[in-house]
Design an enzyme around this catalytic site. Structure first.
Site, PDB file in Angstrom:
ATOM      1  N   TYR A  20       0.854  -1.191   0.000  1.00 30.88           N
ATOM      2  CA  TYR A  20       0.000   0.000   0.000  1.00 30.88           C
ATOM      3  C   TYR A  20       0.887   1.237   0.000  1.00 30.88           C
ATOM      4  O   TYR A  20       1.861   1.317   0.754  1.00 30.88           O
ATOM      5  CB  TYR A  20      -0.887   0.012   1.255  1.00 30.88           C
ATOM      6  N   GLU A  73      -3.550   7.559  -3.758  1.00 29.70           N
ATOM      7  CA  GLU A  73      -3.409   6.255  -3.112  1.00 29.70           C
ATOM      8  C   GLU A  73      -3.254   5.150  -4.153  1.00 29.70           C
ATOM      9  O   GLU A  73      -3.972   5.141  -5.150  1.00 29.70           O
ATOM     10  CB  GLU A  73      -4.677   6.026  -2.287  1.00 29.70           C
TER      11      GLU A  73
END
Lengths: 264, 375
Positions: free
Chosen positions: B101, B189
C-alpha cells in the site's frame, strides 16, 4: 469597522496609491503603509487567487496580526502560508473566517457589531454565522463578550482553538469561554485535552454537523468526516471527558455558562 | 473532487508512475475487443467513485473475450452504493506475488503531506488503520522543504526489502508527490501496489482526490469532474453558486453560512424532524440566490415544508426578503414556509415580508419547532 470603534489607518489596493476612501489613505503595498503609520493588524478581503500573496505581503511587512477573511484558499498554499507567518513570529487568523471583535473596543472583520455586548465571555469558533447565533443568545441572556474570534472553517488555519484558549486563559477581562466546533479534523479533541490540563476558567462547547453524512463536504472545506475520524460523537465525548459540557442547541449555551460561572 | 481509477491511472502515466497496460470501455462488446487485444486472462473492474466495489461484485476475472463480454455486461448492469456503473476497466490479470500500500494524504494535524506505506496492501486501509495500526508506516513530508531522500529511503526500506524494489518504490513515491503538489491533491493512493513478475512493482489501482479550493487553478483537472458524484440538485445548485448537499428527509433548508446550516440541520433532528438538504446561500446579498435555492428545494418531491434561517452579517435580511417575495411571484409555492430573519437590516426584511402576510420567527428553536410541526 470604523463605525464599530476600529482605527483604520490605511488601506492597500495595488494601483490605487494616493487615493482616499472615507478620508483613509490608500497605498499600493503594505510596506508603504507601514512606513507611514503604526499598524497593529491587517485584514485581508482579497479574492482567493490572491489571498496567499496578500498574507505573505503582510508577513513580509511584519504586521503582527494578520486576519484573512477570504474563503477558498487552496490547502497546500495555506500550509506554505502558515510556515511563512510562523517563521516570522507573527499571528495569522483564518482564512475563511468572520474575523474578530472586542465589543465596544474594536472590530476587525465582517460580523454585525450590534448583536454583541461588552462583557466577560470569550468566544472561539470555526464558523461565521453560527458564531453570530451563539453571540446573539449570550447577549440576549445579558452575558457580554470580551472577544469573539472566528478561527476559520478550513482544514489548515493560522491559529487553532488552543492558540486562542491560551490567550483567553491569560486575559484578565475574560471570565469564561465558549468553544464552537464542527465535524472534521481533530482540533476539538486537542482543545479538550488542553482545557483539562491548562484552563482554570470554565468552558462550554457546541459542535455542529451531528447529522452530517460521512464523506460529504458540508460547505466548509474542513467540515468532512473521513475514515471515521472527525465525527461529532468523538468531539462531544472528548469534551465531556474533559469536563466541558456540550450544548445541544445554541440557546442552551448561556444557561450552561451561567451555571459553570456560579460554581467557580 | 474524486476521479475514477482509470483517470487516476492516466495521471500516474503522465507522471511516469508504472501502471499496467489496460483499457477503459463502456459497453460489453468493447470489453470483449479489449480482452482480445490484451490477451490471456483479464480482470474487469467497475469504475465507480466509491470504495467496496469488489464486495459488490464489481470486479471479475474473464479467461476469454466471450467471457469478458458476459462479465462486463453483468458489471455494467450494477448499481454500487446508488451509483450506476457506466464504465469498466479491462486489465491483464497480473500474477501478483505480493500486495503493498502507498498513500499520500493532506494531513491537517501535522500540516504536511503524510506518506503512508504498508506491507499489508490490497485490504481496506481504513480498517487496517483500526485493526493493526502498526502495519502502516507514516512519514510526514513538509511541503515547504519537499521530500528528504534519506528519510524517505529509511521509511521505505522497512517495507521494500530488495534494492530493486526499494529503488522502484522511491521513484514512484517521488513522482506521486510531484503529482500531489502540482495538481493540489488531497489524496493519492495506490492499493494494491503490486509486485509482479521480474520483481516489478505496478500501480494496480489508483485513487486520486483533489482540493476543491484549488480546482480553479487546474482547469485540466476540473475537466475530469464526474457529475455522477453529485445529485441532480447538487449540480443545479452548484451552477447558481450555492453550496448544497442532498439528504433524504422532508424539510428543505435555506441557511446562510455553513456552520449555522449544519447546526440548523442538527436542531431539526433534535426536534424529531428530518432535513432534505444542506444549503448555504453564502455571504452575498443576491435575491436571485434565494429564488434559485427555493426552486431547487421545491422541485424535490420529498419536501413537505421549508425552513429559511438567515443570520445577516454581510448578507442583508432585506435582500433575502426580496428574494423570497420574488420566488413567491414566480413559483406557485404550495408548501409551508417558515422564515427566521435576524441580523443586518432585519427590521426592513421583516417589514417586507409582513406586508405580504408572511410571519417571521425571531428565535431559531421556535422556527425549527414550527417547521417540524407542519412538515
Amino acid at each position: 469597522m470604523t463605525a464599530d470603534g476600529t482605527k483604520v489607518v490605511a488601506g492597500v489596493t495595488p494601483g490605487k496609491a494616493g487615493e482616499k476612501l472615507d478620508e483613509i489613505p490608500v497605498y499600493s503595498a503594505v510596506k508603504d503603509a507601514m512606513a507611514e503609520h503604526r499598524i497593529d493588524a491587517s485584514v485581508i478581503f482579497v479574492p482567493a487567487r490572491f489571498a496567499s500573496a496578500a498574507v505573505r505581503e503582510a508577513a513580509d511587512a511584519g504586521v503582527p496580526l494578520i486576519i484573512c477573511i477570504t474563503e477558498g484558499v487552496p490547502v497546500l498554499e495555506m500550509i506554505h502560508n502558515y510556515s511563512y507567518v510562523q517563521e516570522r513570529g507573527l499571528r495569522l487568523i483564518g482564512p475563511n473566517c468572520p474575523g474578530l471583535i472586542s465589543p465596544g473596543k474594536c472590530k476587525i472583520g465582517i460580523m454585525p457589531a450590534r448583536i454583541h455586548k461588552p462583557g466577560g465571555i470569550g468566544v472561539i469558533s470555526r464558523s461565521g454565522t453560527l458564531t453570530y447565533e451563539v453571540v446573539y443568545n449570550l447577549t440576549m441572556a445579558g452575558m457580554g463578550q470580551s472577544t469573539c474570534v472566528g478561527i476559520g472553517g478550513d482544514p489548515v488555519i493560522g491559529s487553532n482553538f488552543i492558540d486562542m484558549l491560551k490567550l483567553f486563559e491569560a486575559d484578565p477581562d475574560t471570565t469564561g469561554v465558549v468553544v464552537i466546533g464542527e465535524i472534521g479534523g481533530e482540533d476539538e479533541e486537542a482543545a479538550a485535552d488542553f482545557i483539562r490540563e491548562h484552563m482554570s476558567k470554565p468552558v462550554a462547547a457546541f459542535i455542529s454537523g451531528r447529522s452530517a453524512p460521512p464523506g460529504k463536504r458540508m460547505g466548509h472545506a474542513g467540515a468532512i468526516i473521513s475514515g471515521g475520524k472527525g465525527t461529532s460523537e468523538a468531539k462531544v465525548k472528548a469534551f465531556n471527558e474533559a469536563g466541558v459540557p456540550v450544548a445541544d442547541k445554541p440557546d442552551e449555551i448561556p444557561g450552561i455558562l451561567a451555571e459553570l460561572l456560579q460554581a467557580t | 473532487m474524486k476521479v475514477h481509477e482509470y483517470q487516476g491511472k492516466q495521471l500516474f502515466g503522465e507522471y511516469g508512475v508504472p501502471v499496467p497496460v489496460e483499457m477503459v470501455v463502456s459497453t460489453a462488446d468493447e470489453a470483449a475487443v479489449a480482452a482480445e487485444k490484451i490477451g490471456g486472462t483479464v480482470v474487469i473492474k467497475a469504475q465507480v467513485l466509491v470504495g467496496g466495489r469488489g464486495k459488490a461484485g464489481g470486479v471479475k476475472l474473464a479467461k476469454s473475450p466471450d467471457e469478458a463480454r458476459q462479465r462486463a455486461a453483468e458489471i455494467l448492469a450494477l448499481t454500487i452504493k446508488e451509483l450506476p456503473v457506466e464504465k469498466v476497466l479491462v486489465a491483464p490479470a497480473a500474477d501478483i506475488k505480493q500486495e503493498f500500500y502507498l498513500g499520500l494524504v493532506l494531513d491537517r494535524n501535522t500540516k504536511s503531506v503524510l506518506l503512508m506505506v504498508s506491507k499489508a496492501g490490497g485490504v481496506d486501509i481504513e480498517e487496517l488503520a483500526v485493526s493493526s495500526p502498526d502495519e502502516i508506516l507514516k512519514l510526514p513530508i513538509d511541503p515547504v522543504k519537499g521530500i528528504q531522500d534519506a528519510e524517505l529511503k529509511k521509511t521505505l526500506s522497512a517495507v521494500f526489502e530488495t534494492p530493486k524494489m526499494l529503488e522502484q518504490a522511491h521513484d514512484t513515491v517521488t513522482k506521486l508527490y510531484q503529482l500531489f503538489v502540482e495538481k493540489d491533491c488531497s489524496l493519492v493512493e495506490i492499493n494494491p501496489y503490486g509486485l509482479v513478475e521480474n520483481e516489478t512493482l505496478l500501480a494496480l489501482d489508483a485513487k486520486v482526490n483533489f482540493d476543491d479550493n484549488a480546482l480553479s487553478k487546474h482547469p485540466e483537472i476540473e475537466a475530469l469532474k464526474n457529475l455522477e458524484e453529485y445529485s441532480a440538485d447538487e449540480i443545479e445548485a452548484n451552477k447558481h453558486g450555492l453550496s448544497f448537499v442532498s439528504l433524504d428527509g422532508e424539510i428543505g433548508c435555506i441557511v446562510n453560512g455553513a456552520g449555522l446550516a449544519m447546526a440548523t440541520l442538527d436542531i431539526i433532528k433534535l426536534y424529531g424532524g428530518s432535513p432534505a438538504n444542506f444549503l448555504d446561500v453564502g455571504g452575498s446579498s443576491n435575491p436571485e440566490k434565494v429564488l434559485n435555492a427555493l426552486s431547487i428545494i421545491l422541485g424535490n418531491p420529498k419536501v413537505k415544508a421549508v425552513l429559511i434561517n438567515i443570520f445577516g452579517g454581510i448578507t442583508r435580511c432585506d435582500d433575502i426578503a426580496k428574494g423570497i417575495l420574488m420566488a413567491m411571484d414566480q413559483i406557485d409555492i404550495k408548501l409551508p414556509l417558515v422564515i427566521r430573519l435576524i441580523g443586518t437590516n432585519d427590521k426592513e426584511g421583516r417589514k417586507l415580508l409582513a406586508d405580504r402576510g408572511l410571519e417571521v420567527a425571531e428565535s431559531l428553536s421556535e422556527a425549527v419547532e414550527k417547521v417540524v410541526s407542519v412538515a
